[in-house]
Design an enzyme around this catalytic site. Structure first.
Site, short mmCIF file in Angstrom:
data_model
loop_
_atom_site.label_atom_id
_atom_site.label_comp_id
_atom_site.label_asym_id
_atom_site.label_seq_id
_atom_site.Cartn_x
_atom_site.Cartn_y
_atom_site.Cartn_z
CB VAL A 1 -0.92 0.02 1.24
CG1 VAL A 1 -1.84 1.25 1.20
CG2 VAL A 1 -1.74 -1.26 1.32
CB CYS A 2 1.01 4.22 0.39
SG CYS A 2 1.40 5.97 0.37
CB THR A 3 5.83 4.87 0.22
OG1 THR A 3 5.42 4.92 1.59
CG2 THR A 3 5.52 6.20 -0.45
#
Length: 341
Positions: free
Chosen positions: A107-109
């Site tokens: 998720v995300c970075t």
């Protein structure tokens, strides 16, 4: 049906919503099943097993150390400030253990952590829009797609920032347990069941700058809400009470786009949603989006998306509901589908 273990990796400065969003989805899926043991077993773990402090200041207490964690079906790596710093021990753990998971999710970075461990080499992936350039620059072997909210490449799934993790988790629940279960969870979390992975991280309004001047902001909103209306420069200028020439210059100065380009983006975005989420015919969609004729919409789609509307719908419309879905337990209105952990 065998229970699927979801192992969530925790570390200091993690983005708390990257953790809690997917966890609530998976927990909700299990709790609304007639037999919860056929759903998900959630387990959180950190390197040392001690509490971690999220970037928001929230303290998260893991279930165990990573070394003592159960073998996961799904290994989830969230994002956050912690993924932007050196953490060789966690990278080494991922490099050794992540390939054993049946499904690897970021998720995300969190995608940066997977890339650092060599797990995205030769694969298509995405991350938060603000870090796509960094992912592509530092890991040239990764095919970075900055547009979608999530990307699936084999058993690896990467998603954009924060709330996109909820979208991806719902898609995984629908794949594992069927649409009825995913829909039940989405209703209780008060979110859309399915923002398709190909949907852009930015809407047309967010991709452009918001106009500084109020009449122009009102025109932007009007365009979004009335894509089938006359959206010529003359008509929009009249709505803003400006001359066409003054309006065109002011609109581009404030938004970074010409009025025509902005209208094109809004109409394409609206048409994509209708093709993805409804069974309306191409002719009906073209009228609803202001194209007038299916041929005009086809030309716009080929120009912007590289595919005709019918081909776009074939690629990206939701998959048919699975024929054998688990029995769903009805949860009374007003109660939570996901228990607190």
């Amino acid at each position: 049906m065998a229970q699927r273990t979801v192992l969530v990796v925790l570390f200091d400065d993690v983005q708390s919503l990257d953790v809690t969003g997917p966890v609530e989805v998976f927990a909700g899926a299990s709790s609304c099943l007639a037999d919860p043991t056929s759903g998900y077993l959630l387990h959180t773990a950190s390197l040392g097993g001690g509490p971690v402090r999220a970037s928001s200041g929230l303290t998260l207490v893991p279930d165990s150390t990573l070394a003592d964690a159960p073998a996961p079906h799904t290994l989830l790596v969230p994002g956050g400030l912690g993924t932007r710093d050196e953490a060789r021990e966690l990278t080494d753990w991922l490099r050794e253990n992540a390939p054993r998971a049946e499904r690897l999710v970021s998720v995300c970075t969190g995608a940066l952590r997977l890339a650092e461990a060599g797990l995205l080499e030769g694969r298509r992936a995405t991350t938060h829009w603000a870090f796509c350039d960094r992912l592509a620059r530092e890991y040239p072997g990764v095919e970075v797609d900055p547009d979608p909210i999530y990307v699936r490449d084999g058993h690896i799934a990467t998603s954009a920032g924060v709330t996109a993790g909820i979208d991806l988790a719902l898609a995984l629940v629908e794949e594992d347990l069927g649409r009825e279960v995913a829909l039940t969870v989405a209703r209780h979390l008060v979110v859309f069941l399915r923002r398709p992975g190909n949907q852009a991280q930015f809407s047309a309004q967010l991709a452009a700058q918001t106009a500084r001047r109020e009449p122009l902001r009102e025109v932007q909103q009007w365009i979004t809400e009335h894509p089938a209306d006359d959206l010529s420069v003359d008509a929009l200028a009249a709505r803003a009470r400006l001359s066409p020439r003054h309006f065109a210059r002011a609109f581009q100065a404030d938004t970074g786009l010409t009025p025509g380009k902005y209208v094109e983006r809004v109409r394409i975005e609206h048409a994509r949603r209708l093709l993805e989420d409804t069974s309306d015919g191409v002719e009906e969609v073209s009228r609803a989006c202001g194209y007038g004729t299916p041929e005009a919409m086809r030309r716009a789609f080929v120009k912007v998306l590289g595919a005709a509307p019918a081909e776009y719908r074939r690629r990206f419309s939701p998959a048919p509901t699975a024929p054998t879905a688990p029995t769903v337990r009805t949860v009374p209105t007003g109660t939570s589908a996901a228990p607190h952990r």
